[in-house]
Design a protein around this motif. Structure first.
Motif, PDB file in Angstrom:
ATOM      1  N   ARG A   5       0.830  -1.206   0.000  1.00 30.19           N
ATOM      2  CA  ARG A   5       0.000   0.000   0.000  1.00 30.19           C
ATOM      3  C   ARG A   5       0.868   1.260   0.000  1.00 30.19           C
ATOM      4  NH1 ARG A   5      -5.135   0.137   3.918  1.00 30.19           N
ATOM      5  NH2 ARG A   5      -5.839  -1.442   2.466  1.00 30.19           N
ATOM      6  N   VAL A   6       1.964   1.235   0.746  1.00 32.69           N
ATOM      7  CA  VAL A   6       2.863   2.388   0.793  1.00 32.69           C
ATOM      8  C   VAL A   6       3.492   2.625  -0.576  1.00 32.69           C
ATOM      9  CG1 VAL A   6       5.051   3.232   1.759  1.00 32.69           C
ATOM     10  CG2 VAL A   6       3.340   2.212   3.264  1.00 32.69           C
ATOM     11  N   VAL A   7       3.909   1.558  -1.246  1.00 29.56           N
ATOM     12  CA  VAL A   7       4.496   1.686  -2.581  1.00 29.56           C
ATOM     13  C   VAL A   7       3.452   2.208  -3.563  1.00 29.56           C
ATOM     14  CG1 VAL A   7       5.463   0.375  -4.518  1.00 29.56           C
ATOM     15  CG2 VAL A   7       6.263  -0.063  -2.193  1.00 29.56           C
ATOM     16  N   ARG A   8       2.249   1.672  -3.491  1.00 26.62           N
ATOM     17  CA  ARG A   8       1.183   2.142  -4.378  1.00 26.62           C
ATOM     18  C   ARG A   8       0.852   3.609  -4.113  1.00 26.62           C
ATOM     19  NH1 ARG A   8      -3.283  -2.760  -4.665  1.00 26.62           N
ATOM     20  NH2 ARG A   8      -1.992  -4.162  -5.909  1.00 26.62           N
ATOM     21  N   PHE A   9       0.822   3.991  -2.833  1.00 30.22           N
ATOM     22  CA  PHE A   9       0.531   5.375  -2.458  1.00 30.22           C
ATOM     23  C   PHE A   9       1.579   6.310  -3.037  1.00 30.22           C
ATOM     24  CE2 PHE A   9       0.659   8.976   0.500  1.00 30.22           C
ATOM     25  CZ  PHE A   9      -0.676   9.338   0.517  1.00 30.22           C
ATOM     26  N   GLY A  10       2.847   5.943  -2.878  1.00 30.94           N
ATOM     27  CA  GLY A  10       3.925   6.766  -3.421  1.00 30.94           C
ATOM     28  C   GLY A  10       3.888   6.836  -4.936  1.00 30.94           C
ATOM     29  N   GLY A  11       3.589   5.714  -5.561  1.00 31.23           N
ATOM     30  CA  GLY A  11       3.507   5.683  -7.021  1.00 31.23           C
ATOM     31  C   GLY A  11       2.386   6.545  -7.564  1.00 31.23           C
ATOM     32  N   THR A  12       1.219   6.496  -6.917  1.00 29.95           N
ATOM     33  CA  THR A  12       0.104   7.322  -7.376  1.00 29.95           C
ATOM     34  C   THR A  12       0.396   8.803  -7.142  1.00 29.95           C
ATOM     35  OG1 THR A  12      -1.091   7.075  -5.281  1.00 29.95           O
ATOM     36  CG2 THR A  12      -1.641   5.531  -7.040  1.00 29.95           C
ATOM     37  N   GLY A  13       1.073   9.118  -6.044  1.00 26.84           N
ATOM     38  CA  GLY A  13       1.458  10.508  -5.791  1.00 26.84           C
ATOM     39  C   GLY A  13       2.434  11.019  -6.830  1.00 26.84           C
ATOM     40  N   CYS A  45      -6.617  18.023 -13.041  1.00 24.44           N
ATOM     41  CA  CYS A  45      -6.329  16.716 -13.656  1.00 24.44           C
ATOM     42  C   CYS A  45      -5.586  15.803 -12.677  1.00 24.44           C
ATOM     43  CB  CYS A  45      -5.509  16.894 -14.926  1.00 24.44           C
ATOM     44  SG  CYS A  45      -6.420  17.657 -16.270  1.00 24.44           S
ATOM     45  N   ALA A  46      -4.581  16.349 -12.005  1.00 24.13           N
ATOM     46  CA  ALA A  46      -3.811  15.559 -11.040  1.00 24.13           C
ATOM     47  C   ALA A  46      -4.676  15.134  -9.862  1.00 24.13           C
ATOM     48  CB  ALA A  46      -2.608  16.361 -10.555  1.00 24.13           C
ATOM     49  N   PHE A  47      -5.525  16.043  -9.392  1.00 26.18           N
ATOM     50  CA  PHE A  47      -6.410  15.725  -8.270  1.00 26.18           C
ATOM     51  C   PHE A  47      -7.365  14.592  -8.639  1.00 26.18           C
ATOM     52  CE2 PHE A  47     -10.472  16.184  -6.118  1.00 26.18           C
ATOM     53  CZ  PHE A  47     -10.073  16.135  -4.789  1.00 26.18           C
ATOM     54  N   GLY A  48      -7.983  14.698  -9.812  1.00 25.79           N
ATOM     55  CA  GLY A  48      -8.910  13.652 -10.251  1.00 25.79           C
ATOM     56  C   GLY A  48      -8.222  12.308 -10.398  1.00 25.79           C
ATOM     57  N   LEU A  49      -7.052  12.304 -11.025  1.00 27.61           N
ATOM     58  CA  LEU A  49      -6.306  11.059 -11.183  1.00 27.61           C
ATOM     59  C   LEU A  49      -5.898  10.496  -9.828  1.00 27.61           C
ATOM     60  CD1 LEU A  49      -4.917   9.052 -13.143  1.00 27.61           C
ATOM     61  CD2 LEU A  49      -2.875  10.482 -12.910  1.00 27.61           C
ATOM     62  N   SER A  50      -5.409  11.347  -8.959  1.00 28.34           N
ATOM     63  CA  SER A  50      -4.984  10.909  -7.633  1.00 28.34           C
ATOM     64  C   SER A  50      -6.147  10.304  -6.852  1.00 28.34           C
ATOM     65  CB  SER A  50      -4.379  12.083  -6.863  1.00 28.34           C
ATOM     66  OG  SER A  50      -3.928  11.667  -5.604  1.00 28.34           O
ATOM     67  N   TYR A  51      -7.293  10.970  -6.895  1.00 27.92           N
ATOM     68  CA  TYR A  51      -8.467  10.449  -6.180  1.00 27.92           C
ATOM     69  C   TYR A  51      -8.883   9.083  -6.729  1.00 27.92           C
ATOM     70  CZ  TYR A  51     -13.186   9.683  -4.576  1.00 27.92           C
ATOM     71  OH  TYR A  51     -14.301   9.108  -4.054  1.00 27.92           O
ATOM     72  N   LEU A  52      -8.949   8.978  -8.044  1.00 24.89           N
ATOM     73  CA  LEU A  52      -9.359   7.701  -8.653  1.00 24.89           C
ATOM     74  C   LEU A  52      -8.376   6.583  -8.319  1.00 24.89           C
ATOM     75  CD1 LEU A  52     -10.523   8.907 -12.177  1.00 24.89           C
ATOM     76  CD2 LEU A  52     -11.968   8.103 -10.302  1.00 24.89           C
ATOM     77  N   LEU A  53      -7.092   6.837  -8.502  1.00 27.30           N
ATOM     78  CA  LEU A  53      -6.095   5.795  -8.250  1.00 27.30           C
ATOM     79  C   LEU A  53      -5.995   5.423  -6.779  1.00 27.30           C
ATOM     80  CD1 LEU A  53      -3.189   6.783 -10.670  1.00 27.30           C
ATOM     81  CD2 LEU A  53      -4.787   4.874 -10.883  1.00 27.30           C
ATOM     82  N   GLN A  54      -6.021   6.421  -5.906  1.00 30.13           N
ATOM     83  CA  GLN A  54      -5.918   6.105  -4.486  1.00 30.13           C
ATOM     84  C   GLN A  54      -7.166   5.392  -3.971  1.00 30.13           C
ATOM     85  OE1 GLN A  54      -4.265   9.029  -1.856  1.00 30.13           O
ATOM     86  NE2 GLN A  54      -2.853   9.747  -3.421  1.00 30.13           N
ATOM     87  N   SER A  55      -8.309   5.778  -4.494  1.00 30.71           N
ATOM     88  CA  SER A  55      -9.544   5.109  -4.054  1.00 30.71           C
ATOM     89  C   SER A  55      -9.578   3.656  -4.505  1.00 30.71           C
ATOM     90  CB  SER A  55     -10.770   5.833  -4.605  1.00 30.71           C
ATOM     91  OG  SER A  55     -10.878   7.107  -4.035  1.00 30.71           O
ATOM     92  N   ARG A  56      -9.330   3.423  -5.782  1.00 35.61           N
ATOM     93  CA  ARG A  56      -9.488   2.081  -6.339  1.00 35.61           C
ATOM     94  C   ARG A  56      -8.232   1.221  -6.218  1.00 35.61           C
ATOM     95  NH1 ARG A  56     -13.672   0.293  -5.797  1.00 35.61           N
ATOM     96  NH2 ARG A  56     -13.430  -1.187  -7.465  1.00 35.61           N
ATOM     97  N   PHE A  57      -7.059   1.799  -6.438  1.00 40.72           N
ATOM     98  CA  PHE A  57      -5.829   1.030  -6.521  1.00 40.72           C
ATOM     99  C   PHE A  57      -5.135   0.880  -5.166  1.00 40.72           C
ATOM    100  CE2 PHE A  57      -1.200   0.990  -7.727  1.00 40.72           C
ATOM    101  CZ  PHE A  57      -1.186  -0.281  -8.254  1.00 40.72           C
ATOM    102  N   VAL A  58      -5.102   1.954  -4.379  1.00 41.42           N
ATOM    103  CA  VAL A  58      -4.369   1.913  -3.110  1.00 41.42           C
ATOM    104  C   VAL A  58      -5.252   1.407  -1.981  1.00 41.42           C
ATOM    105  CG1 VAL A  58      -3.083   3.273  -1.403  1.00 41.42           C
ATOM    106  CG2 VAL A  58      -2.843   3.788  -3.843  1.00 41.42           C
ATOM    107  N   PHE A  59      -6.388   2.069  -1.744  1.00 40.67           N
ATOM    108  CA  PHE A  59      -7.221   1.742  -0.585  1.00 40.67           C
ATOM    109  C   PHE A  59      -8.407   0.842  -0.919  1.00 40.67           C
ATOM    110  CE2 PHE A  59      -5.110   5.777   0.419  1.00 40.67           C
ATOM    111  CZ  PHE A  59      -4.404   5.364   1.529  1.00 40.67           C
TER     112      PHE A  59
END
Length: 103
Positions: A5-13, A45-59
């Motif tokens: 999860r930490v790696v995914r979080f950093g990657g999405t950021g 654009c970054a906010f939308g991508l970050s929200y989508l990836l963190q919601s579905r991919f990280v958490f």
């Protein structure tokens, strides 16, 4: 699980930051937009991508309006605190340096 999860979080950021830069520079140089508008579009654009990836991919939670509002609130508070602390620390470091220089 936590390490992944930490790696995914950093990657999405990192991907969100890269998105902001690419979109902002594209608007600035290809569309001859103002810096302000280019940064707003890049942030959105970054906010939308970050929200989508963190919601579905990280958490792995559902994408809802309430979660998006919380995400926006947290990011706004984080940004404000980061800017405040960055300015405050520069002031403290400058004052400390001046005290050492003039003592």
């Amino acid at each position: 699980m936590l390490e992944r999860r930490v790696v995914r979080f950093g990657g999405t950021g990192g991907l969100a930051s890269f998105t902001h830069i690419v979109v902002a520079f594209s608007w600035l140089y290809l569309l001859s937009s103002s810096v302000f508008i280019a940064n707003i579009v890049g942030f959105l654009c970054a906010f939308g991508l970050s929200y989508l990836l963190q919601s579905r991919f990280v958490f792995q939670v559902k994408i809802t309006t309430q979660n998006a509002k919380r995400f926006l609130w947290f990011n706004s508070v984080h940004s404000w605190c980061h800017n405040f602390l960055a300015r405050s620390s520069k002031t403290v470091i400058t004052m400390f340096a001046c005290c050492l220089w003039y003592s």
